[in-house]
Design an enzyme around this catalytic site. Structure first.
Site, short mmCIF file in Angstrom:
data_model
loop_
_atom_site.label_atom_id
_atom_site.label_comp_id
_atom_site.label_asym_id
_atom_site.label_seq_id
_atom_site.Cartn_x
_atom_site.Cartn_y
_atom_site.Cartn_z
N SER A 144 0.72 -1.21 -0.06
CA SER A 144 0.12 -0.12 -0.04
C SER A 144 0.65 1.35 0.07
O SER A 144 0.22 2.50 -0.44
CB SER A 144 -1.00 0.12 1.25
OG SER A 144 -0.09 -0.01 2.47
N HIS A 145 2.20 1.19 0.34
CA HIS A 145 3.06 2.31 0.42
C HIS A 145 3.50 2.92 -1.14
O HIS A 145 3.94 3.89 -1.10
CB HIS A 145 4.11 2.15 0.90
CG HIS A 145 3.84 1.98 2.59
ND1 HIS A 145 3.39 0.88 3.38
CD2 HIS A 145 4.48 2.78 3.79
CE1 HIS A 145 3.23 1.32 4.41
NE2 HIS A 145 3.66 2.39 4.89
N ASP A 211 12.10 5.63 -22.09
CA ASP A 211 13.64 5.66 -21.52
C ASP A 211 14.40 4.85 -22.57
O ASP A 211 14.29 3.71 -22.82
CB ASP A 211 13.81 4.67 -20.30
CG ASP A 211 15.00 4.78 -19.57
OD1 ASP A 211 15.91 5.68 -20.12
OD2 ASP A 211 15.37 3.61 -18.92
N ASP A 221 9.56 0.49 -22.21
CA ASP A 221 10.01 1.18 -21.06
C ASP A 221 9.89 2.70 -21.06
O ASP A 221 10.44 3.46 -21.78
CB ASP A 221 11.45 0.76 -20.84
CG ASP A 221 11.95 1.32 -19.50
OD1 ASP A 221 11.15 1.66 -18.63
OD2 ASP A 221 13.14 0.99 -19.20
N TYR A 327 6.09 5.89 23.82
CA TYR A 327 5.55 5.97 22.70
C TYR A 327 5.99 4.58 22.02
O TYR A 327 6.88 4.41 21.61
CB TYR A 327 5.68 6.94 21.74
CG TYR A 327 5.69 8.46 22.65
CD1 TYR A 327 4.17 8.92 22.88
CD2 TYR A 327 6.63 9.05 23.56
CE1 TYR A 327 4.10 9.95 23.53
CE2 TYR A 327 6.54 10.08 24.07
CZ TYR A 327 5.17 10.75 24.09
OH TYR A 327 5.15 11.87 25.11
N HIS A 383 -0.20 5.22 21.89
CA HIS A 383 -0.18 4.94 20.28
C HIS A 383 -0.45 6.25 19.62
O HIS A 383 -1.85 6.67 19.68
CB HIS A 383 -1.01 3.67 20.09
CG HIS A 383 -1.09 3.21 18.74
ND1 HIS A 383 -2.03 3.86 17.95
CD2 HIS A 383 -0.37 2.28 18.10
CE1 HIS A 383 -1.80 3.28 16.57
NE2 HIS A 383 -0.98 2.47 16.71
#
Length: 520
Positions: A144-145, A211, A221, A327, A383
């Protein structure tokens, strides 16, 4: 030591506005109806952008299970489920709106670019050959990042995309990813000038530049290893995550990413010269490996660099390498801004005091500590993840929202708090209010601030004047399509809310809502 005013305040109501008007205490409007009409928030349009964008519908994996993902139809994932209508994925340009996404389902995953013509309602989409890489290069594990950052230059009409990476590095040197990212650790695609304005028939992959360097992966590409066009700069484009673009007051594009990891990172930014059609190399806001620069510990950033109200600014929570404090992950709220037009120096804290640049000791720009509004003192008890954002209005009101809770949600004496910290223009200190219903994102348009999100799958908008905590409900959709999540861009008093429909499977529809925020 910063001093704060702890304040509990209630939203001003429409009825109260009416009372003020009837008593003659509010001037400039002839009636309550006129006040409401000028501030009315309304849905301007809703358009279906895609029938099927990528979503992760399988099991959430961890560091013990990610090497054994499902090979069946379900798409297992690492971190979170959302990858389309996620991140810096929607940008208006003239009478067009551009949106990026990944093609659904699990075995497609192509990078996609759609353009909505708001005058005709037509949607044209370009499919790129590149497919979502997956967690650490495994296409069976969604990541997901690995969002897609998007920009359109208002000066020359070029389109820019940085995508599908999470701290990837030149693995030919260190073997971290077992040969998966050799000369493919940074992914940048860009168009020829004027591509944003071409006709629907001409809006094709042919508008993008291939590219042709010595590290090209073939005739199809469209990924470039650097943004400068010079392969000698490739080390300056390694180990980056979370691309995001902004447009300055004079139309210059600024792009930033996080370099490094969760508890040892830095924000790096670069600038596009539209006349020369070239990006600069990256410049750091802060140093990574802070211990090497004299700090007692290393730390990372969870927040945003933004260009807002004519300045480049940074607001974040810190994740330190000290694993024995109160934390579990993040702590604190930190803020800085630059008086230089391109962010190349003149960085200051919220009091206008100069800071070290690049930053090493984050305490120089600390605003306050959300954990101070909880009683827990033992290690890892608090948290502070999610629900953090910030903005600055046109008249320079600064606003932060954040959340804190007990790490152990089943503990006796569980605590949680939503905080709105704001500094009205001209004030010396922040007001800290715990009388705040909460939200995940805060936005600004003009001198107003907005909380925009989903309630039960339907978009809603709350609004307040900048420098206050007086939020009022202004809009809430009551029926129609229900959504799972979305991402928002604000421009010229309108919210471009890019949304994924709620449903099952790993290929779900996308929509764009354009919401008029009623800003004069």
């Amino acid at each position: 030591m910063n001093k704060f005013i702890l304040k509990k305040s209630k939203p001003i109501s429409t009825l109260f506005l009416a009372c003020l008007l009837s008593l003659g205490l509010l001037t400039g409007c002839s009636s309550t109806q006129e006040v409401i009409a000028k501030n009315k928030v309304k849905l301007e349009s809703q358009t279906r952008i895609s029938e099927g964008a990528l979503h992760f519908d399988g099991n959430k994996l961890n560091h013990k299970t990610f090497e054994n993902p499902s090979t069946g139809p379900k798409y297992d994932y690492f971190f979170g489920k959302n990858i389309s209508a996620h991140g810096d994925a929607v940008k208006p340009y003239k009478h067009y709106v551009f949106m990026t996404w990944y093609k659904g389902g699990k075995f497609n995953r192509n990078v996609m670019l759609s353009r909505l013509n708001t005058k005709t309602g037509s949607v044209k989409t370009i499919e790129f050959p590149h497919r979502h890489t997956g967690f650490r290069g495994d296409p069976l594990v969604g990541e997901s990042h690995n969002t897609i950052g998007l920009a359109v230059s208002p000066i020359n009409g070029t389109i820019h995309m940085v995508y599908d990476m999470h701290a990837y590095i030149d693995d030919e040197k260190n073997g971290r990813f077992k040969g998966r990212f050799v000369n493919d650790f940074f992914r940048y695609s860009y168009s020829v000038p004027g591509a944003a304005d071409v006709s629907d028939d001409e809006f094709t992959l042919a508008q993008f530049v291939k590219d042709t360097s010595k590290v090209s992966q073939g005739d199809d590409d469209y990924k470039h290893l650097t943004m400068t066009g010079d392969l000698a700069d490739k080390e300056n484009f390694s180990a980056f995550t979370y691309p995001k673009f902004y447009t300055t007051s004079d139309g210059t594009l600024i792009h930033y990413m996080r370099w490094g990891g969760n508890n040892n990172g830095a924000y790096y930014f670069n600038k596009y010269d539209a006349e020369k059609q070239k990006w600069t190399r990256f410049t750091p806001f802060n140093h990574k490996d802070q211990e090497k620069h004299g700090n007692p510990y290393n730390w990372g950033l969870y927040g945003f660099m933004k260009y807002v109200n004519g300045k480049l600014r940074v607001g974040f929570q810190q994740r330190s390498a000290d694993n024995n404090d109160r934390y579990k992950y993040q702590n604190g709220v930190y803020y800085a801004y630059s008086d230089h037009p391109d962010g190349m120096g003149e960085w200051k804290n919220h009091k206008g005091e100069p800071m070290t640049w690049p930053l090493v000791n984050s305490d120089e720009i600390k605003v306050f500590e959300p954990g101070d509004y909880m009683s827990h003192q033992e290690p890892n008890a608090i948290h502070i993840v999610g629900g953090f954002d910030w903005t600055v209005t046109e008249k320079e009101d600064i606003h932060f929202i954040s959340k804190a809770r007990s790490t152990d949600q089943k503990r006796k004496g569980f605590e949680q708090v939503a905080i709105h910290a704001y500094k009205p223009a001209g004030a010396k200190e922040f007001i800290i209010s715990t009388d705040f219903t909460g939200g995940d994102r805060i936005y600004t348009a003009g001198d107003d601030i907005f909380i925009i999100g989903l309630k039960n799958g339907y978009p809603y908008v709350e609004k307040a004047k900048g420098g206050t905590n007086d939020f009022m409900p202004m809009y809430e959709q009551k029926g129609g399509t229900r959504f799972d999540h979305g991402t928002i861009h604000i421009q010229d008093g309108k919210a471009y809310y890019y949304l994924m429909e709620r449903g099952s499977g790993n290929s779900l529809p996308l929509y764009l809502q354009i919401i008029d925020l009623g800003v004069n």
